[in-house]
Design an enzyme around this catalytic site. Structure first.
Site, PDB file in Angstrom:
ATOM      1  N   HIS A 113      48.003  48.413 -17.988  1.00  0.00           N
ATOM      2  CA  HIS A 113      48.648  48.294 -19.303  1.00  0.00           C
ATOM      3  C   HIS A 113      47.805  48.865 -20.445  1.00  0.00           C
ATOM      4  CE1 HIS A 113      51.920  46.329 -17.464  1.00  0.00           C
ATOM      5  NE2 HIS A 113      51.521  45.079 -17.551  1.00  0.00           N
ATOM      6  N   HIS A 187      57.405  44.135 -22.499  1.00  0.00           N
ATOM      7  CA  HIS A 187      56.931  43.162 -21.510  1.00  0.00           C
ATOM      8  C   HIS A 187      57.319  41.724 -21.877  1.00  0.00           C
ATOM      9  CE1 HIS A 187      54.342  41.388 -18.445  1.00  0.00           C
ATOM     10  NE2 HIS A 187      53.983  42.594 -18.042  1.00  0.00           N
ATOM     11  N   GLU A 326      60.806  45.545 -16.727  1.00  0.00           N
ATOM     12  CA  GLU A 326      60.075  46.520 -17.540  1.00  0.00           C
ATOM     13  C   GLU A 326      60.483  47.954 -17.181  1.00  0.00           C
ATOM     14  OE1 GLU A 326      55.841  45.607 -16.911  1.00  0.00           O
ATOM     15  OE2 GLU A 326      56.577  43.751 -16.010  1.00  0.00           O
TER      16      GLU A 326
END
Length: 361
Positions: A113, A187, A326
């Site tokens: 991420h 997210h 996602e």
């Protein structure tokens, strides 16, 4: 402008201060029909989403914290915009233009991420906000060359729009001044019963319109295989409860401690968002359709929510109290040519568009 007498509104409220004194704001988007989305400038995060049920009772259906302190120490990316690269990059490195770029390792040996200081941990700027026929907030962020090891200056916009029909659109746009890798996603963890309901997501029904998924090896990196979902616990082509099913002995569920995999969506990247998933809560009859223009959809079952951090309701979030959907490029695309390209070139505009359509059946 208004439709059927309904005027959508936005307003800005304070949400605390960062340790260096900079102010964080909350933008409240209201559609006049009971739907309210609150976005905070720290991490361009969806902090709450109020949705009526079939009886008109309103609940907050997204996990989050009541104040800024929770987000400053959040390990779960609750409601966050994540980047520069959503999901994982193997070995925290990739090659581009004949040069190797080494990233921050924040998930074992891998990058997750965007690294230790990804977009989820940055203060975004309010570029604009408006009401009328819809309520819109536009946030922007500048990511300099070399940040977390990624090349090129990147300028990003996150556009949140709530309309009178209960649709929350999230659009990411980005441009760069030199070739880079870019893959953004949203997210949020959803619980359509309500984050304060005391019920986790085990009884909610999920549909994913995909015929294949990407198996992973320990550490969450795809093996490179595109595996047919037929006859596996990864077949969500018909609605079913994802967290209470036979098949827990499946090797892929064991390697991830549950679901944390990417499904491959038909058509790859598409010109317009198409329906890719539906989540429904039988008790409240709330449902949400997810439309996306991306080639992949990561489904994470909230396997590692710690059971230690209290959310907005004052109750700690336990494993599976919410689940994340996602839309994105495939994990580790920078190192797996068969997955396509994750390169953004100067003169191009990156886009990721998703629409969450809430309703009651």
């Amino acid at each position: 402008m208004q439709r059927d007498g309904v005027v959508c509104e936005t307003r800005i409220e304070p949400f605390g201060h960062l340790p260096d004194g900079r102010e964080v704001h909350a933008l409240r988007l209201e559609n006049g029909r009971g739907f309210v989305a609150t976005v905070i400038t720290y991490g361009a995060r969806l902090q709450s989403m109020l949705v009526p049920d079939a009886a008109g009772s309103v609940a907050d259906v997204v996990l989050g914290y009541p104040g800024l302190a929770g987000y400053l120490s959040d390990p779960a990316y609750l409601g966050a915009t994540v980047g520069r690269w959503a999901n994982r990059i193997a070995g925290a490195k990739f090659s581009l233009g004949g040069e190797e770029f080494v990233l921050a390792s924040n998930d074992g040996p891998n990058s997750l991420h965007g690294g230790t200081q990804g977009f989820d941990a940055r203060l975004w700027t309010i570029e604009s906000h408006s009401g009328g026929e819809s309520a819109t907030a536009v946030l922007s962020l500048f990511s300099p060359d070399g940040e977390e090891g990624f090349p090129g200056d990147v300028r990003v916009r996150a556009i949140f729009t709530l309309d009178p029909d209960g649709r929350l659109a999230v659009e990411y746009q980005a441009v760069c001044d030199g070739p880079t890798m870019l893959n953004l996603t949203h997210h949020s963890y959803w619980n359509l019963r309500g984050e304060a309901s005391g019920s986790d997501a085990r009884e909610q029904e999920l549909t994913i319109h995909a015929d294949a998924f990407l198996p992973i090896r320990p550490g969450g990196i795809p093996t490179g295989e595109f595996r047919d979902v037929a006859g596996t616990p990864f077949d969500f082509r018909q609605p079913r409860q994802p967290l209470t099913h036979a098949g827990n002995d499946d090797a892929q569920l064991q390697v991830a401690g549950g679901y944390d995999h990417c499904w491959t969506l038909a058509g790859g990247r598409t010109a317009e968002p198409r329906l890719v998933a539906t989540l429904r809560d039988p008790a409240s009859r709330r449902a949400v359709d997810l439309c996306s223009d991306q080639p992949g959809l990561q489904f994470y079952g909230g396997n590692f929510l710690s059971g230690e951090r209290a959310g907005k309701c004052g109750r700690v979030y336990r494993p599976h109290d919410g689940l994340a959907l996602e839309p994105q490029l495939f994990p580790d695309t920078p190192n797996q040519p068969a997955f396509g390209s994750g390169v953004l070139e100067p003169g191009e505009t990156y886009r990721n568009r998703m629409i969450w359509r809430f309703y009651c059946d």
